[in-house]
Design a protein around this motif. Structure first.
Motif, PDB file in Angstrom:
ATOM      1  N   ASP A  66      -5.148  27.625  -5.510  1.00 19.50           N
ATOM      2  CA  ASP A  66      -6.233  26.736  -5.053  1.00 19.50           C
ATOM      3  C   ASP A  66      -6.279  25.427  -5.829  1.00 19.50           C
ATOM      4  O   ASP A  66      -7.361  24.910  -6.137  1.00 19.50           O
ATOM      5  N   GLY A  67      -5.123  24.913  -6.211  1.00 15.68           N
ATOM      6  CA  GLY A  67      -5.082  23.611  -6.881  1.00 15.68           C
ATOM      7  C   GLY A  67      -5.343  23.675  -8.375  1.00 15.68           C
ATOM      8  O   GLY A  67      -5.318  22.639  -9.045  1.00 15.68           O
ATOM      9  N   ALA A  68      -5.587  24.853  -8.936  1.00 15.11           N
ATOM     10  CA  ALA A  68      -5.721  24.968 -10.402  1.00 15.11           C
ATOM     11  C   ALA A  68      -4.361  24.636 -11.011  1.00 15.11           C
ATOM     12  O   ALA A  68      -3.327  24.801 -10.360  1.00 15.11           O
ATOM     13  N   PRO A  69      -4.344  24.147 -12.270  1.00 14.76           N
ATOM     14  CA  PRO A  69      -3.047  23.765 -12.846  1.00 14.76           C
ATOM     15  C   PRO A  69      -2.060  24.929 -12.919  1.00 14.76           C
ATOM     16  O   PRO A  69      -2.458  26.085 -13.100  1.00 14.76           O
ATOM     17  N   CYS A  70      -0.785  24.602 -12.785  1.00 13.55           N
ATOM     18  CA  CYS A  70       0.274  25.623 -12.843  1.00 13.55           C
ATOM     19  C   CYS A  70       0.250  26.326 -14.197  1.00 13.55           C
ATOM     20  O   CYS A  70      -0.026  25.698 -15.228  1.00 13.55           O
ATOM     21  N   PRO A 106      -1.275  20.441 -10.087  1.00 18.90           N
ATOM     22  CA  PRO A 106      -1.966  21.373  -9.195  1.00 18.90           C
ATOM     23  C   PRO A 106      -1.003  22.399  -8.588  1.00 18.90           C
ATOM     24  O   PRO A 106       0.077  22.034  -8.114  1.00 18.90           O
ATOM     25  N   ASP A 107      -1.427  23.672  -8.649  1.00 14.43           N
ATOM     26  CA  ASP A 107      -0.607  24.747  -8.077  1.00 14.43           C
ATOM     27  C   ASP A 107      -1.199  25.132  -6.715  1.00 14.43           C
ATOM     28  O   ASP A 107      -2.304  25.669  -6.654  1.00 14.43           O
ATOM     29  N   PRO A 108      -0.485  24.852  -5.620  1.00  9.51           N
ATOM     30  CA  PRO A 108      -1.044  25.157  -4.301  1.00  9.51           C
ATOM     31  C   PRO A 108      -1.299  26.655  -4.093  1.00  9.51           C
ATOM     32  O   PRO A 108      -2.124  27.028  -3.273  1.00  9.51           O
ATOM     33  N   ASP A 131      -6.379  16.160 -19.462  1.00 13.99           N
ATOM     34  CA  ASP A 131      -7.468  17.003 -18.969  1.00 13.99           C
ATOM     35  C   ASP A 131      -8.188  17.629 -20.168  1.00 13.99           C
ATOM     36  O   ASP A 131      -7.852  17.341 -21.321  1.00 13.99           O
ATOM     37  N   ARG A 176      -2.865  14.763 -17.012  1.00 15.79           N
ATOM     38  CA  ARG A 176      -3.350  14.989 -15.645  1.00 15.79           C
ATOM     39  C   ARG A 176      -2.334  14.428 -14.667  1.00 15.79           C
ATOM     40  O   ARG A 176      -1.928  13.270 -14.778  1.00 15.79           O
ATOM     41  N   ASP A 189       5.473  16.276  -2.762  1.00 12.74           N
ATOM     42  CA  ASP A 189       4.521  17.025  -3.586  1.00 12.74           C
ATOM     43  C   ASP A 189       5.172  18.293  -4.138  1.00 12.74           C
ATOM     44  O   ASP A 189       6.098  18.835  -3.523  1.00 12.74           O
ATOM     45  N   PRO A 239       0.164  15.878  -7.465  1.00 12.90           N
ATOM     46  CA  PRO A 239       1.183  16.843  -7.026  1.00 12.90           C
ATOM     47  C   PRO A 239       2.592  16.247  -7.021  1.00 12.90           C
ATOM     48  O   PRO A 239       3.572  16.980  -7.039  1.00 12.90           O
TER      49      PRO A 239
END
Ligand code: FAD
Length: 484
Positions: A351-355, A346-348, A312, A318, A388, A321
């Protein structure tokens, strides 16, 4: 999934030095790059989950790590404060992973298209010899490295805080500054010795400052001419908040606690220069400081740039999940997985931004990664049953010294003081990936509760030959740390 060359009978596997390991045909070779929180925990879970297949020689796991141990970073601040023996904050890989091959080396390049990686393994004094490591399944977990900046004087006088050596070195350095301040008759030197500046208010900066401030405050009780009020602690942070990895509420609370203790926290401020051990900040202030600790964030391991894996914009792998690397078509790249600080997963909850890069995610991702690899070994990269990454809501805590911490509970409550401190310790004890280390750390803490704090400085350990060399009339190199 294939292993070795099906036509060639036994195919050579990883080589280390002159020793050659031979892998049976159709053995699936799993290569784990990095033996830190994510890499070592993945290997541990795979070792348990694939025990029978490992025994039958159907699977082989190789962990490549430059250190022979995992460093459990969250305990480094307590190592610096002397609450934990430095050896207890690390987990020896060979002992924890008896069914894996551990190669003490650094991976220098990965070519996933041909399923090969190269590592530099060398005995001290010998030239590095590149070792080719063919694999079938790759787990990328080299973590992150400290983000440095071209600040004048930083390279000469700055101290890092991400290894056990640095934690022990910083402890000795701080205690030596107290000795120096007590002995000198130069008021400017005394003030500079008693000024401790930390740049970067993430886990590393806040934890190290809080623990060392607590230790130094205790240590000055033994000095007749240094009082706790003489110590000056400055925390410099470029953004408008501390502990970006934690929730805003916990961060705000920690900030309040630090300021109550007299720590001078400068938000929205940067370090402009440290030349000549004079700290110049962007808010215009300038002062002498013989201690400058640089903990201003991390960036993904530079190894990732020497791979053909999709990265990324920040240079992380990249990931989907499922923790599989994303291929050019947006689907899983067969055989490539990543976890920990180096992975954009992706961190649920965001809002899906990286952990965020933290140990909680690294360990939780490792557990899922091992499970998903086991599923994929049977069903292929698009197998049904791959799960996921859905972390439980993060529970945060930060130790602020002996018997002081701030913590969030699972139910959303907030604790401070002793209860938070016990909760913080219990969480780290549970997370430490070695029963042996858990017992040793617990013993350190229990002994610490029975006896007074240990504040002896063993700086001579860093120069073990100096006394012997003095016998030959040689003067030890004073280094950049020595007073002018
Ligand atoms: C001082 C400090 C305090 C922290 N405190 C906390 C805390 O309180 N709570 C929390 O949740 N998180 C904390 N963190 C963050 C946490 O430690 C990291 O997020 C976590 O370690 C990430 O795990 P990882 O496996 O991705 O990386 P690491 O644990 O760093 O492991 C990466 C490993 O890869 C190895 N490696 C690097 N390059 C190569 C290569 N080329 N080839 C082979 N191996 C390689 C490294 O030697 C390292 O052992 C702290 C970090 C620091 C530095």
């Amino acid at each position: 999934m294939t292993g070795g060359d099906p036509r060639a009978g036994d195919a050579p596997g990883p080589t280390a030095g002159t020793k050659r390991h031979y892998v049976r045909r159709c053995t699936i070779r799993i290569l784990i790059a990095g033996g830190g929180c994510a890499g070592m925990a993945t290997a541990l879970h795979l070792q348990r989950g694939l025990r029978e297949r490992l025994r039958r020689g159907e699977v082989e796991i190789t962990v490549v790590e430059p250190q022979a141990y995992l460093t459990y970073h969250p305990l480094l601040a307590e190592v610096a404060a002397g609450s934990i023996d430095p050896r207890h904050a690390v987990v020896p890989l060979r002992r924890a992973l008896p069914d894996c091959r551990v190669l003490t080396a650094r991976i220098t390049r990965i070519e996933h298209a041909s399923r090969r990686a190269w590592a530099d393994a060398a005995a001290p004094g010998e030239p590095a010899a590149p070792v080719e490591l063919p694999y079938d399944v790759l787990v990328v977990a080299p973590g992150s490295v400290s983000r440095t900046a071209p600040v004048p004087g930083l390279a000469e006088y700055g101290l890092g805080f991400s290894t056990v050596g640095e934690a022990v070195g910083l402890r000795n350095h701080v205690l030596e500054q107290l000795d120096l301040a007590s002995a000198t008759r130069d008021p400017a030197l005394r003030q500079s010795a008693l000024t401790f500046v930390f740049v970067g208010a993430g886990y590393a900066g806040v934890g190290a400052l809080a623990e060392l401030e607590d230790m130094a405050r205790y240590a000055v009780r033994g000095y007749h001419n240094v009082a706790p009020e003489d110590l000056r602690w400055v925390l410099v942070e470029a953004t408008d908040r501390i502990l970006a990895e934690e929730s805003p509420e916990l961060a705000a609370h920690t900030l309040g606690q630090l300021r109550e203790r007299g720590v001078d926290v400068r938000l929205g401020t940067t370090l402009e220069s440290a030349a000549g051990q004079v700290v110049a900040l962007s808010d215009g202030s300038r002062f002498g400081a013989r201690t400058l600790v640089w903990t201003a964030g991390v960036r993904p391991s530079p190894l990732l740039r020497d791979t053909d894996l999709p990265l990324d914009t920040l240079g992380r792998v990249r990931c989907l999940p499922t923790l599989q690397a994303v291929g050019p078509d947006g689907r899983a790249l067969p055989g490539a997985w990543a976890a920990g600080d180096c992975a954009a997963v992706p961190d649920p909850h965001a809002d899906g931004a990286p952990c965020a890069p933290n140990a909680q995610h690294a360990f939780a991702q490792a557990e899922l990664l091992a499970r998903n690899i086991a599923v994929a070994l049977d069903g292929g990269p698009h197998a049904a049953g791959l799960a996921d990454y859905r972390p439980v809501q993060a529970v945060c805590s930060t130790s602020l010294g002996l018997r002081r911490a701030v913590a969030h509970t699972r139910r959303g409550g907030r604790l401070t003081g002793r209860r938070a401190w016990w909760l913080h310790r219990a969480r780290h004890l549970r997370r430490l990936p070695s029963a042996d280390r858990r017992v040793r750390v617990l013993m350190d803490w229990l002994l610490g509760g029975l006896f007074s704090r240990e504040v002896v400085s063993l700086g001579t350990l860093e120069h073990p030959r100096s006394e012997f060399e003095a016998g030959f009339g040689r003067r030890p190199d004073p280094g950049p740390d020595a007073p002018a």
